[in-house]
Motif scaffolding. Structure first.
Motif, short mmCIF file in Angstrom:
data_model
loop_
_atom_site.label_atom_id
_atom_site.label_comp_id
_atom_site.label_asym_id
_atom_site.label_seq_id
_atom_site.Cartn_x
_atom_site.Cartn_y
_atom_site.Cartn_z
N LEU A 71 0.88 -1.17 0.00
CA LEU A 71 0.00 0.00 0.00
C LEU A 71 0.91 1.21 0.00
CD1 LEU A 71 -2.68 1.58 0.43
CD2 LEU A 71 -2.35 1.24 2.89
N LEU A 72 0.85 2.01 -1.06
CA LEU A 72 1.71 3.18 -1.19
C LEU A 72 0.87 4.42 -0.90
CD1 LEU A 72 3.58 2.21 -4.49
CD2 LEU A 72 4.32 1.81 -2.14
N MET A 73 1.21 5.12 0.18
CA MET A 73 0.46 6.30 0.61
C MET A 73 1.26 7.54 0.23
SD MET A 73 -2.28 5.18 2.41
CE MET A 73 -2.63 6.30 3.75
N LEU A 74 0.88 8.18 -0.88
CA LEU A 74 1.57 9.39 -1.32
C LEU A 74 1.09 10.56 -0.47
CD1 LEU A 74 1.55 9.00 -5.20
CD2 LEU A 74 3.20 8.16 -3.55
N THR A 75 2.03 11.21 0.19
CA THR A 75 1.69 12.30 1.11
C THR A 75 2.54 13.53 0.78
OG1 THR A 75 3.37 11.73 2.76
CG2 THR A 75 1.27 10.57 2.90
N ASP A 76 2.55 14.49 1.69
CA ASP A 76 3.36 15.70 1.52
C ASP A 76 4.55 15.72 2.48
OD1 ASP A 76 1.67 16.58 -0.47
OD2 ASP A 76 0.41 17.73 0.90
N VAL A 77 4.90 14.55 3.01
CA VAL A 77 6.08 14.44 3.89
C VAL A 77 6.93 13.26 3.42
CG1 VAL A 77 4.93 15.45 5.89
CG2 VAL A 77 4.86 12.98 5.55
N ARG A 78 8.21 13.28 3.80
CA ARG A 78 9.13 12.24 3.33
C ARG A 78 8.77 10.87 3.89
NH1 ARG A 78 15.66 11.71 4.51
NH2 ARG A 78 16.01 9.95 3.09
N GLY A 79 8.34 10.84 5.15
CA GLY A 79 8.04 9.58 5.80
C GLY A 79 7.98 9.77 7.30
N ILE B 62 4.72 5.07 3.62
CA ILE B 62 4.46 6.50 3.59
C ILE B 62 5.58 7.15 2.78
CG2 ILE B 62 4.28 8.61 4.96
CD1 ILE B 62 2.01 6.87 5.66
N LEU B 63 5.26 7.85 1.70
CA LEU B 63 6.31 8.48 0.89
C LEU B 63 5.84 9.82 0.33
CD1 LEU B 63 6.69 6.66 -2.53
CD2 LEU B 63 4.87 6.11 -0.95
N ASP B 64 6.80 10.64 -0.02
CA ASP B 64 6.53 12.01 -0.46
C ASP B 64 6.15 12.02 -1.94
OD1 ASP B 64 6.45 14.71 -0.97
OD2 ASP B 64 8.29 15.18 0.09
N GLY B 65 4.86 12.23 -2.20
CA GLY B 65 4.38 12.25 -3.58
C GLY B 65 4.77 13.47 -4.36
N ARG B 66 5.37 14.47 -3.70
CA ARG B 66 5.80 15.68 -4.41
C ARG B 66 7.10 15.46 -5.16
NH1 ARG B 66 6.03 19.40 0.78
NH2 ARG B 66 7.22 17.54 1.36
N VAL B 67 7.84 14.41 -4.79
CA VAL B 67 9.12 14.12 -5.44
C VAL B 67 8.87 13.36 -6.73
CG1 VAL B 67 11.32 12.90 -5.21
CG2 VAL B 67 10.33 14.09 -3.23
N PRO B 68 9.44 13.81 -7.85
CA PRO B 68 9.21 13.12 -9.12
C PRO B 68 9.57 11.63 -9.04
CG PRO B 68 10.29 15.22 -9.51
CD PRO B 68 10.27 15.02 -8.02
N HIS B 69 8.65 10.80 -9.53
CA HIS B 69 8.86 9.36 -9.65
C HIS B 69 9.11 8.68 -8.30
CE1 HIS B 69 8.93 10.34 -13.86
NE2 HIS B 69 10.01 11.07 -13.70
N ALA B 70 8.46 9.19 -7.26
CA ALA B 70 8.61 8.61 -5.92
C ALA B 70 8.23 7.14 -5.90
CB ALA B 70 7.76 9.39 -4.92
N ILE B 71 7.20 6.77 -6.67
CA ILE B 71 6.75 5.38 -6.70
C ILE B 71 7.86 4.47 -7.23
CG2 ILE B 71 5.12 3.77 -7.78
CD1 ILE B 71 3.09 6.07 -7.82
N LEU B 72 8.50 4.89 -8.33
CA LEU B 72 9.56 4.07 -8.92
C LEU B 72 10.76 3.98 -7.99
CD1 LEU B 72 9.47 5.30 -12.64
CD2 LEU B 72 8.06 3.58 -11.50
N LEU B 73 11.10 5.08 -7.33
CA LEU B 73 12.22 5.07 -6.39
C LEU B 73 11.95 4.11 -5.24
CD1 LEU B 73 12.95 8.90 -6.29
CD2 LEU B 73 14.39 7.14 -7.34
N GLU B 74 10.70 4.05 -4.80
CA GLU B 74 10.35 3.15 -3.70
C GLU B 74 10.40 1.69 -4.12
OE1 GLU B 74 9.24 1.13 -0.46
OE2 GLU B 74 9.86 3.23 -0.50
N LEU B 75 9.86 1.38 -5.27
CA LEU B 75 9.70 -0.02 -5.67
C LEU B 75 10.95 -0.63 -6.30
CD1 LEU B 75 6.09 -0.01 -7.19
CD2 LEU B 75 6.82 -0.76 -4.90
#
Length: 306
Positions: A219-227, A277-290
């Motif tokens: 479960l990827l929760m895109l937020t406005d904070v780094r974690g 919990i990850l920062d959705g404001r950072v470009p390609h945060a999903i790819l960096l996480e996975l």
């Protein structure tokens, strides 16, 4: 001059190659996995960030991962309510939703925002279908109640939130239909009661419930904070569910982060392998996480998965 330029180009190509090589084991690991992505926050209101998000989701589908997008829309709902001169009030961060407000909520979430996300995904080369929790009774909801202690009498009082709901049952049949296709489902968090009543559901809560029902890999929760940060404000890449509960009890995790962490804990308890919990404001945060060795956000695991 030409040599320096050529060397720079070569270094960039090698960096791209290293990135692809680093991603390879994760591409294999997540083949066929379901990833539920809660999309919201400021990233949703930025055109460039929205385009990057759409591309990331399309890439996941192309490499054999099954993304399920659940989106919010608080700022857009507020803007429409203001335009229509419908007043808003909140209790514990939840919008009190009367009959007029719930109509606007459904119109904005299931209409405007949902279709904008679908359009962005299709512009990025993917196929998407926009649905709400009312379609095929995907999210069966019950009325959510809250209590508040009167400061003078110390008596607990029930607060009526109107048509605010919480998931009671997730009927995954419709989502299972999409799993073995090239279609990405995009879900507006609007639920339906037993009597057909429409309920406004917090997008984080809806995403967690859907993730648990699908037993998603993540479960990827895109937020406005780094974690999540520890007591010394140091970033934590991984914590267990027990760690998270202790940090809430000790006040290390506080404020608006608490309900997000509680959503993650509920999802992990329901069988999701990890909630992030990850920062959705950072470009390609999903790819960096996975697809990178160290991930990008804070991963919350059941104790047995550490």
């Amino acid at each position: 001059m030409t040599t320096a330029s050529s060397d720079a180009d070569t270094q960039e190509v090698h960096a791209i190659a290293r990135t692809l090589i680093e991603a390879l084991p994760y591409l294999r690991r997540y083949q066929g996995a379901v990833m539920v992505i809660k999309y919201g926050g400021h990233a949703m209101g930025d055109q460039t960030a929205a385009r990057d998000f759409a591309r990331d989701v399309v890439l996941l589908k192309q490499v054999g991962i099954n993304p399920v997008v659940v989106h919010g829309g608080g700022p857009q709902i507020k803007a429409m309510l203001d335009r229509l001169k419908i007043p808003s009030s909140f209790v514990d961060g939840l919008r009190v939703t009367d009959e007029a407000t719930v109509e606007v909520v459904e119109m904005v979430l299931a209409g405007k925002i949902n279709k904008e996300i679908v359009t962005a995904i299709q512009a990025a080369g993917g196929k998407a279908v926009g649905i709400s929790g009312k379609d095929s009774r995907l999210i069966e909801a019950r009325k959510l109640t809250r209590t508040r202690r009167d400061p003078e009498s110390s008596i607990e009082q029930v607060v009526d939130l109107g048509y605010v709901g919480e998931p009671e049952r997730i009927n995954t049949g419709l989502l299972e239909v999409f799993r073995n296709t090239d279609i990405i489902p995009v879900i507006a968090p609007v639920g339906v009661g037993e009597d057909g009543q429409t309920y406004n559901i917090n997008a984080d809560t809806a995403a967690g419930a859907i993730g648990g029902a699908l037993r998603a890999r993540k479960l990827l929760m895109l937020t406005d904070v780094r974690g999540v940060l520890d007591a010394e404000k140091r970033f934590l890449p991984t914590i267990t569910a027990d760690d998270a509960r202790r940090m809430i009890a000790e006040g290390v995790i506080s404020g608006g982060m608490i309900p997000k962490i509680e959503t993650c804990l509920d999802a992990v308890d329901r069988g999701v392998e990890a909630a992030v919990i990850l920062d959705g404001r950072v470009p390609h945060a999903i790819l960096l996480e996975l697809f990178t060795e160290h991930g990008f956000g804070t991963q919350i695991l059941a104790a047995s998965n550490r």
